[in-house]
Design a protein around this motif. Structure first.
Motif, PDB file in Angstrom:
ATOM      1  N   ALA A 117       2.633   0.502   3.315  1.00  0.00           N
ATOM      2  CA  ALA A 117       3.412   0.398   4.544  1.00  0.00           C
ATOM      3  C   ALA A 117       2.456   0.499   5.716  1.00  0.00           C
ATOM      4  CB  ALA A 117       4.465   1.505   4.617  1.00  0.00           C
ATOM      5  N   ALA A 118       2.955   0.170   6.903  1.00  0.00           N
ATOM      6  CA  ALA A 118       2.157   0.305   8.120  1.00  0.00           C
ATOM      7  C   ALA A 118       2.986   1.000   9.184  1.00  0.00           C
ATOM      8  CB  ALA A 118       1.689  -1.063   8.624  1.00  0.00           C
ATOM      9  N   MET A 132       0.848  -8.877   7.779  1.00  0.00           N
ATOM     10  CA  MET A 132       1.144  -8.063   6.601  1.00  0.00           C
ATOM     11  C   MET A 132       1.479  -8.904   5.378  1.00  0.00           C
ATOM     12  SD  MET A 132       1.131  -4.677   6.789  1.00  0.00           S
ATOM     13  CE  MET A 132       2.527  -3.936   5.946  1.00  0.00           C
ATOM     14  N   PRO A 133       1.106  -8.440   4.194  1.00  0.00           N
ATOM     15  CA  PRO A 133       1.538  -9.108   2.957  1.00  0.00           C
ATOM     16  C   PRO A 133       3.062  -9.087   2.882  1.00  0.00           C
ATOM     17  CG  PRO A 133      -0.240  -7.558   2.507  1.00  0.00           C
ATOM     18  CD  PRO A 133       0.194  -7.313   3.921  1.00  0.00           C
ATOM     19  N   PRO A 134       3.681 -10.068   2.262  1.00  0.00           N
ATOM     20  CA  PRO A 134       5.145 -10.140   2.180  1.00  0.00           C
ATOM     21  C   PRO A 134       5.750  -8.879   1.572  1.00  0.00           C
ATOM     22  CG  PRO A 134       4.152 -12.181   1.421  1.00  0.00           C
ATOM     23  CD  PRO A 134       3.029 -11.217   1.595  1.00  0.00           C
ATOM     24  N   GLY A 135       6.839  -8.431   2.194  1.00  0.00           N
ATOM     25  CA  GLY A 135       7.592  -7.321   1.644  1.00  0.00           C
ATOM     26  C   GLY A 135       7.115  -5.937   2.020  1.00  0.00           C
ATOM     27  N   ARG A 136       5.967  -5.835   2.667  1.00  0.00           N
ATOM     28  CA  ARG A 136       5.468  -4.512   3.040  1.00  0.00           C
ATOM     29  C   ARG A 136       6.015  -4.134   4.421  1.00  0.00           C
ATOM     30  NH1 ARG A 136       1.284  -3.597  -0.825  1.00  0.00           N
ATOM     31  NH2 ARG A 136       1.887  -5.008  -2.509  1.00  0.00           N
ATOM     32  N   ILE A 149      10.838   3.945   7.223  1.00  0.00           N
ATOM     33  CA  ILE A 149      11.102   3.146   6.024  1.00  0.00           C
ATOM     34  C   ILE A 149      10.144   3.579   4.926  1.00  0.00           C
ATOM     35  CG2 ILE A 149      11.167   0.809   5.086  1.00  0.00           C
ATOM     36  CD1 ILE A 149      11.639  -0.180   7.967  1.00  0.00           C
ATOM     37  N   GLY A 150      10.636   3.617   3.716  1.00  0.00           N
ATOM     38  CA  GLY A 150       9.842   4.054   2.578  1.00  0.00           C
ATOM     39  C   GLY A 150       8.784   3.055   2.165  1.00  0.00           C
ATOM     40  N   PRO A 151       7.909   3.429   1.222  1.00  0.00           N
ATOM     41  CA  PRO A 151       6.795   2.576   0.817  1.00  0.00           C
ATOM     42  C   PRO A 151       7.231   1.442  -0.096  1.00  0.00           C
ATOM     43  CG  PRO A 151       6.834   4.536  -0.523  1.00  0.00           C
ATOM     44  CD  PRO A 151       7.912   4.705   0.509  1.00  0.00           C
ATOM     45  N   TYR A 152       6.324   0.533  -0.304  1.00  0.00           N
ATOM     46  CA  TYR A 152       6.552  -0.605  -1.196  1.00  0.00           C
ATOM     47  C   TYR A 152       5.372  -0.674  -2.157  1.00  0.00           C
ATOM     48  CZ  TYR A 152       7.060  -5.447  -2.759  1.00  0.00           C
ATOM     49  OH  TYR A 152       7.201  -6.581  -3.517  1.00  0.00           O
ATOM     50  N   GLY A 153       5.646  -0.771  -3.421  1.00  0.00           N
ATOM     51  CA  GLY A 153       4.569  -0.913  -4.392  1.00  0.00           C
ATOM     52  C   GLY A 153       4.124   0.406  -4.978  1.00  0.00           C
ATOM     53  N   GLU A 154       3.256   0.302  -5.972  1.00  0.00           N
ATOM     54  CA  GLU A 154       2.761   1.471  -6.679  1.00  0.00           C
ATOM     55  C   GLU A 154       1.532   2.053  -5.981  1.00  0.00           C
ATOM     56  OE1 GLU A 154       4.211   2.895  -9.338  1.00  0.00           O
ATOM     57  OE2 GLU A 154       5.810   1.422  -8.967  1.00  0.00           O
ATOM     58  N   PRO A 155       1.270   3.364  -6.170  1.00  0.00           N
ATOM     59  CA  PRO A 155       0.056   3.968  -5.604  1.00  0.00           C
ATOM     60  C   PRO A 155      -1.198   3.281  -6.142  1.00  0.00           C
ATOM     61  CG  PRO A 155       1.602   5.667  -6.317  1.00  0.00           C
ATOM     62  CD  PRO A 155       2.136   4.355  -6.828  1.00  0.00           C
ATOM     63  N   THR A 156      -2.169   3.045  -5.265  1.00  0.00           N
ATOM     64  CA  THR A 156      -3.397   2.338  -5.662  1.00  0.00           C
ATOM     65  C   THR A 156      -4.664   3.077  -5.269  1.00  0.00           C
ATOM     66  OG1 THR A 156      -3.333   1.068  -3.590  1.00  0.00           O
ATOM     67  CG2 THR A 156      -2.303   0.061  -5.530  1.00  0.00           C
TER      68      THR A 156
END
Length: 345
Positions: A117-118, A132-136, A149-156
């Motif tokens: 997220a940003a 931004m990449p789509p969906g983030r 707003i909450g995060p998108y995607g798995e921790p990296t």
């Protein structure tokens, strides 16, 4: 102990801030002079602790967890440091973003960092949304402070990663430099224990810096120094030569950070008599002062310019400082090799 604080190791800078907020609760933590759409901000350690507690709880409820990377396009504001602390407490890594980068650079960094997220200021929403990449999610912290707003995607991110800082790409694209919890701990400890001209009095110092939070100096060096000694960070939006000394006096700064161009510009100003001499400043810390300006600056303004060398990639691990005499003023000297550091010429 809350679930927020259940970490396997001490996070940094959160660990230093948590200790300071207990020891120096009523002491000044952060001052940001008014600029553009940013109001004057003053926070004590106790006030900042209340705000970071609130932010941490909100972010955790939205699903932020260890390993998430979050871009921060917040500029030199109080929000940057509060979000940094709150996210670091949760084990998240931040990616400081310079919104003035070109769109191609922004797209590259945001995609390469694999952010979740940003959090951005209102003025940067459109630029970040386009890059931004789509969906983030891109969250305007000025307009959506209470409806994040909450995060998108798995921790990296790596387990002990506190920040991912992109350095200038000398021969290509920007390079991501992983700054760990121990990086922040070491850089702050190294700076605050240098001694000599760079001595820090607990609960007393007020360090002013005009440098950007997207650079390791303001991100880690000045910030950690104040956290570890209970001092006040005076974060300016940028360097304003015409009002510099007035700002230094008004904020009651006791030391400041500089880059080489700053002494040159301040020396270029018309002398104003006694106002030129800044007896409240104990030292200035930086790099790159022109040899012909070094002694002249110290004589006119009464401020020793302490030259140093370091890199984003090395932090406090390879840091050399001319913090004791003889400093060889005007000779581009940045100190002696410290114990524990090997060099090769």
């Amino acid at each position: 102990m809350s679930s927020i604080d259940c970490q396997r190791h001490v996070r940094m800078p959160w660990g230093a801030f948590e200790q300071a907020s207990q020891t120096y609760a009523t002491g000044d933590f952060l001052q940001v002079p008014a600029h553009e759409d940013v109001p004057l901000t003053r926070l004590t350690y106790g006030e900042a602790r209340i705000e970071t507690d609130r932010l941490s709880a909100t972010l955790q409820s939205l699903g932020f967890q260890p390993g998430h990377r979050v871009a921060l396009a917040l500029g030199n504001t109080a929000d940057f440091f509060l979000y940094f602390l709150a996210l670091n407490r949760l084990g998240c890594s931040i990616v400081p973003i310079n919104a003035a980068m070109s769109r191609d650079e922004l797209r590259y960094v945001l995609a390469h960092a694999d952010i979740s997220a940003a959090f951005v200021r209102s003025a940067y929403v459109q630029r970040l949304s386009e890059a931004m990449p789509p969906g983030r999610p891109v969250v305007d912290v000025q307009q959506q402070r209470d409806v994040l707003i909450g995060p998108y995607g798995e921790p990296t991110a790596m387990p002990d990663e506190a920040a991912l800082l992109y350095t200038s790409g000398t021969t290509g694209t920007s390079k991501g430099c992983v700054l760990t919890d121990s990086y922040f701990s070491q850089i702050g400890t190294h700076y605050t224990t240098l001694g000599g001209y760079c001595s820090f009095r607990p609960g007393v110092e007020r360090l002013a810096t005009p440098l950007p939070v997207t650079h390791m100096n303001a991100l880690g060096c000045s910030f950690m120094a104040m956290l570890l000694t209970g001092g006040c960070l005076i974060q300016l939006d940028r360097f304003h030569p015409s009002s510099w000394w007035n700002t230094i006096r008004d904020t009651r700064a006791t030391c400041f950070h500089y880059l080489g161009v700053m002494p040159a510009m301040l020396l270029g100003a018309t002398p104003s008599g006694q106002d030129d001499h800044s007896s409240q400043i104990r030292f200035a810390f930086g790099a790159g002062v022109d040899p012909k300006h070094h002694a002249a600056f110290e004589s006119r303004f009464g401020v020793p310019l302490i030259e140093a060398w370091a890199m984003t990639e090395t932090g406090g691990g390879a840091w050399i400082t001319a913090n004791v005499d003889p400093r060889h003023v005007g000779e581009r000297c940045f100190g002696r090799i410290p114990e524990g550091l090997e060099v090769r010429i």
